[in-house]
Structures are given as C-alpha cells and as structure tokens.
Write a protein that holds these residues in place. Structure first.
Motif, PDB file in Angstrom:
ATOM      1  N   LYS A 176       0.839  -1.205   0.000  1.00 47.96           N
ATOM      2  CA  LYS A 176       0.000   0.000   0.000  1.00 47.96           C
ATOM      3  C   LYS A 176       0.877   1.260   0.000  1.00 47.96           C
ATOM      4  O   LYS A 176       0.585   2.223  -0.708  1.00 47.96           O
ATOM      5  N   GLY A 177       1.930   1.242   0.778  1.00 48.77           N
ATOM      6  CA  GLY A 177       2.840   2.389   0.781  1.00 48.77           C
ATOM      7  C   GLY A 177       3.455   2.593  -0.597  1.00 48.77           C
ATOM      8  O   GLY A 177       3.529   3.719  -1.104  1.00 48.77           O
ATOM      9  N   ASP A 198      -4.413   9.093   0.218  1.00 47.59           N
ATOM     10  CA  ASP A 198      -4.595   8.233   1.397  1.00 47.59           C
ATOM     11  C   ASP A 198      -5.024   6.847   0.939  1.00 47.59           C
ATOM     12  O   ASP A 198      -5.979   6.704   0.173  1.00 47.59           O
ATOM     13  N   ASN A 202      -2.210   5.011   4.847  1.00 48.58           N
ATOM     14  CA  ASN A 202      -0.899   5.345   4.272  1.00 48.58           C
ATOM     15  C   ASN A 202      -1.105   6.661   3.548  1.00 48.58           C
ATOM     16  O   ASN A 202      -1.817   6.732   2.544  1.00 48.58           O
ATOM     17  N   THR A 241       3.167   9.244   5.922  1.00 43.67           N
ATOM     18  CA  THR A 241       2.998   8.604   7.229  1.00 43.67           C
ATOM     19  C   THR A 241       2.227   7.294   7.059  1.00 43.67           C
ATOM     20  O   THR A 241       1.459   7.145   6.105  1.00 43.67           O
ATOM     21  N   ALA A 242       2.484   6.363   7.963  1.00 43.79           N
ATOM     22  CA  ALA A 242       1.755   5.085   7.951  1.00 43.79           C
ATOM     23  C   ALA A 242       1.607   4.612   9.384  1.00 43.79           C
ATOM     24  O   ALA A 242       2.421   4.950  10.247  1.00 43.79           O
ATOM     25  N   THR A 243       0.569   3.841   9.609  1.00 44.60           N
ATOM     26  CA  THR A 243       0.352   3.276  10.946  1.00 44.60           C
ATOM     27  C   THR A 243       0.140   1.776  10.834  1.00 44.60           C
ATOM     28  O   THR A 243      -0.561   1.312   9.940  1.00 44.60           O
ATOM     29  N   SER A 244       0.768   1.022  11.727  1.00 47.37           N
ATOM     30  CA  SER A 244       0.458  -0.405  11.881  1.00 47.37           C
ATOM     31  C   SER A 244      -0.256  -0.553  13.219  1.00 47.37           C
ATOM     32  O   SER A 244       0.193  -0.005  14.222  1.00 47.37           O
ATOM     33  N   THR A 277       3.052   4.538  14.597  1.00 46.01           N
ATOM     34  CA  THR A 277       2.921   5.485  13.488  1.00 46.01           C
ATOM     35  C   THR A 277       4.308   5.997  13.117  1.00 46.01           C
ATOM     36  O   THR A 277       5.100   6.349  13.995  1.00 46.01           O
ATOM     37  N   ALA A 283       6.162   7.016   1.204  1.00 41.58           N
ATOM     38  CA  ALA A 283       5.131   6.157   1.789  1.00 41.58           C
ATOM     39  C   ALA A 283       5.614   4.709   1.905  1.00 41.58           C
ATOM     40  O   ALA A 283       5.221   3.986   2.822  1.00 41.58           O
ATOM     41  N   ASP A 287       5.518   2.766   5.397  1.00 43.07           N
ATOM     42  CA  ASP A 287       4.772   1.512   5.520  1.00 43.07           C
ATOM     43  C   ASP A 287       5.686   0.371   5.991  1.00 43.07           C
ATOM     44  O   ASP A 287       5.363  -0.362   6.940  1.00 43.07           O
ATOM     45  N   SER A 290       6.726   0.981   9.594  1.00 40.58           N
ATOM     46  CA  SER A 290       5.695   0.869  10.645  1.00 40.58           C
ATOM     47  C   SER A 290       5.521  -0.604  11.030  1.00 40.58           C
ATOM     48  O   SER A 290       5.404  -0.936  12.212  1.00 40.58           O
TER      49      SER A 290
END
Ligand code: AMP
Ligand code: MG
Length: 350
Positions: A176-177, A198, A202, A241-244, A277, A283, A287, A290
């Motif tokens: 995705k990133g 977005d 991501n 930015t990305a969050t897991s 995050t 990205a 990703d 994260s």
C-alpha cells in the motif's frame, strides 16, 4: 462527513484544528473502497478530485492485480505456487522492485520484517486461509518458521526461486505504501498541488491543506477506541505517514484476539503493541518501517531508525490504564495533544 474522516481506521485527517486554515467545509474528499481498504484523495480544489481519483484507482487496480495475496491469478500467487518445484519463476520488473525493497527491510531488521511471512499468516487463518479454531501446534509453528527462512530464497533480477514447497511471499506490509508513492508521483508530475493521497492510512501529501499551514494536519488514532484520536501532527509537504495497528485485522481463536503482524522468528502474532505510526520521506518507507517497528518495539526500533534519515516514530504499547506514547525525540516535538486526551508522552532514546 466532509472533513474529519476516519481513513482506513488508521489515521484521521484533521483540518479542523487550525490556526489560520480553511474552514471545515473548505476541504473536499472523495473516498472509495479498493485494495481491501478505504482510499481517498483530498484537496481544497474539489474540481480536481474526480480525475485524481480515476488516476489513483487505475494504479491501485494494477498493483493489486500483481501483489494480492487473495487473488489466485495475481503474480504473487503464481510465484508462490512455484515454491518447491525447483525452477526459478520469472518475475516482472515491478515485482522485483518491490521485492528488493522488502529484502532491504528484512536485512536491516535482521528478519523482524520478513516478506516470507505468508506461511505464518496461513497457519493463523489470515489471507483467506481456513478459519483456525484451535491454537496452532508447536510442530505447525516450527514448520511455519522454517518456511519463513528468507535466506534460502534465490533472486536474480528476472527470477525468484522459492526452494521449499509451502513457502509464501507476502508483501502486505509494503504494497500500500508503494502504491501511494506511485500515485503521489503520478499526480504531482501531472501538476496536482495541495493534495492528500490516502490508502488505508498510508498518507502522502503535496503542498499544504491551506495557505501558510505548512502541510497537512493528521491525527494519531486512539487504538483503544473505535473512533477517536489521541493527538495530531503536521505532515510536511512531500512527507508520508503510515500506521500499523493491532486493531486493524485480527483473528479470534479460543476466545483470544491475535493480530495480523507476526514475529516470524517464532511464527507468533506480536503481543504487547497496539499501534506504531511512522513519518518518513516516502510512503514505502513509512509503511515498511511501521510494520518493522511494530515487531521490534521502541528500544530496538529507535536504534534501527538511526539508519533512516528523516524517519520518526511513535509507539503505543497495548497496556491497560493510562495510554502511553513512546516517541523518538523529533516525533515527540511534533505531537500535539488535542482536547481532553489523556496520555503520557515519553521520548525513546536509541
Ligand atoms: P501493516 O499493516 O503495514 O503493518 O502490514 C501488515 C501486513 O504485513 C500483514 O497483514 C501481513 O500481510 C504482513 N506481515 C505480517 N507480519 C509481517 C512481518 N513480520 N514482516 C513483514 N510483513 C508482515
Ligand atoms: Mg506496513
């Protein structure tokens, strides 16, 4: 819902927090479902959004076709089906590019990030595998660990050899990133400015959400609530930015929830971490990191980040009681608490 939007249940874009920005109604957003998540484009220039959406979706469809772990016809599925047949399997340039990035994260983290995690995902019932009713046996876990031995995979720039039957590549931690970067570059070179891309949390943005704001204000989701954010930070032009999170995808086995990010060294879902995050220059980096930092945790993670200029992170441990945020020094400076959110913010030194 126009402006405060829950994106892929990971990050919220929050433009209502602004000293001098547009009013809530000034930013438009188009969102749709793709690649198993919610995609969106946002801008104050609403006329440009339908086209930006079409350009993005064409790219997402092509990437999904190549890297989907769910679609038996994807290039990934064809490669995985070749495991153990003894013959190198031809791969496209794009496949090789993403794999090269995956192996770089893998080597840098000594296997905490492991693109051969597919067999482990299967043992736990993810990615379309049969629902698992009982915890995997120690033999099944040992076998999954052996099938995740990334040292054994042989790459040339046109082929890959997965030597053991059952080995499975899984690029779910970076696809995705990667896709967001491709979209971002395409839209930016087509002249789009002040646009936020977005894909399931991501994010990567051009320009700013409003004149003189200096970027796009985004929110860090509260992992312990269905909706709600803990804090915000400013995403600067070009940054990603990305969050897991452990709340995004999980299975329930014998009454316990097990999340989708694995410690491949033991074939076990990572415990003790609720969310991570990352802010990064691309990205793909955000990703990949994260996921990696979710596995490594704050201490080893902060050390690893020393090798990644421009990258910072915040970890939220999965613990009861007051919410704790552990952030790298630069990230801690960027975090702004909002409203009545109650958390402790500490700096993790490498
Ligand atoms: P993300 O949400 O970006 O952290 O990616 C999570 C996804 O990455 C999972 O759903 C798996 O497809 C894959 N994955 C899980 N554990 C790992 C790992 N240790 N290394 C690399 N990929 C992983
Ligand atoms: Mg990731």
């Amino acid at each position: 819902m126009k402006n405060l939007v829950c994106v892929g249940s990971l990050l919220f874009f929050v433009s209502f927090i602004s000293g001098c920005g547009p009013k809530e109604s000034d930013i438009d957003r188009i969102q749709w479902f793709t690649m198993g998540t919610i995609a969106a484009v946002q801008s104050t220039d609403s006329d440009t959004l339908p086209k930006a959406r079409d350009v993005s979706q064409t790219i997402y469809e092509a990437i999904e076709k190549r890297f989907s772990a769910w679609n038996d016809a994807s290039e990934l599925a064809v490669v995985n089906a070749s495991a153990g047949n003894g013959k190198p399997c031809a791969v496209s340039d794009e496949f090789f590019t993403l794999a090269t990035n995956a192996w770089a994260f893998c080597r840098a983290s000594d296997g905490a990030f492991n693109p051969l995690v597919g067999s482990i995902m299967k043992v736990w019932g993810f990615n379309g595998a049969k629902t698992v009713l009982h915890l995997p046996t120690s033999e099944a876990l040992e076998q999954a660990v052996a099938l995740a031995d990334w040292h054994k995979v042989v790459w040339t720039n046109q082929t890959v050899l997965l030597p053991d039957p059952g080995m499975k590549l899984d690029f779910g931690a970076i696809a995705k990133g990667y896709a967001v970067d491709v979209v971002f570059e395409k839209l930016r070179s087509a002249g789009y400015t002040n646009l936020l891309v977005d894909l399931g949390g991501n994010l990567r943005a051009t320009g700013e959400a409003a004149p003189r704001r200096g970027g796009w204000r985004v929110g860090i989701r509260d992992p312990f609530k269905k909706y709600g954010i803990l804090a915000t930070f400013l995403l600067k032009p070009g940054e990603a930015t990305a969050t897991s999170g452990n709340y995004e995808r999980f299975v329930t086995i014998e009454g316990q929830r097990y999340a989708h990010i694995m410690d491949a060294r033991h074939a076990m879902p990572v415990r003790g971490m609720a969310g991570v995050t990352v802010v990064a220059p691309t990205a793909l980096l955000a990703d990949g990191l994260s996921t990696t930092l979710f596995v490594l945790g704050p201490n080893a993670g902060a050390k690893l980040l020393k090798n990644y200029p421009g990258c910072d992170a915040v970890w939220i441990p999965d613990a009861s009681g007051k919410v704790i945020l552990l952030a790298t020094a630069n990230m801690a400076k960027r975090i702004n608490p909002i409203g009545k959110t109650d958390f402790t913010l500490s700096v993790v030194n490498p």
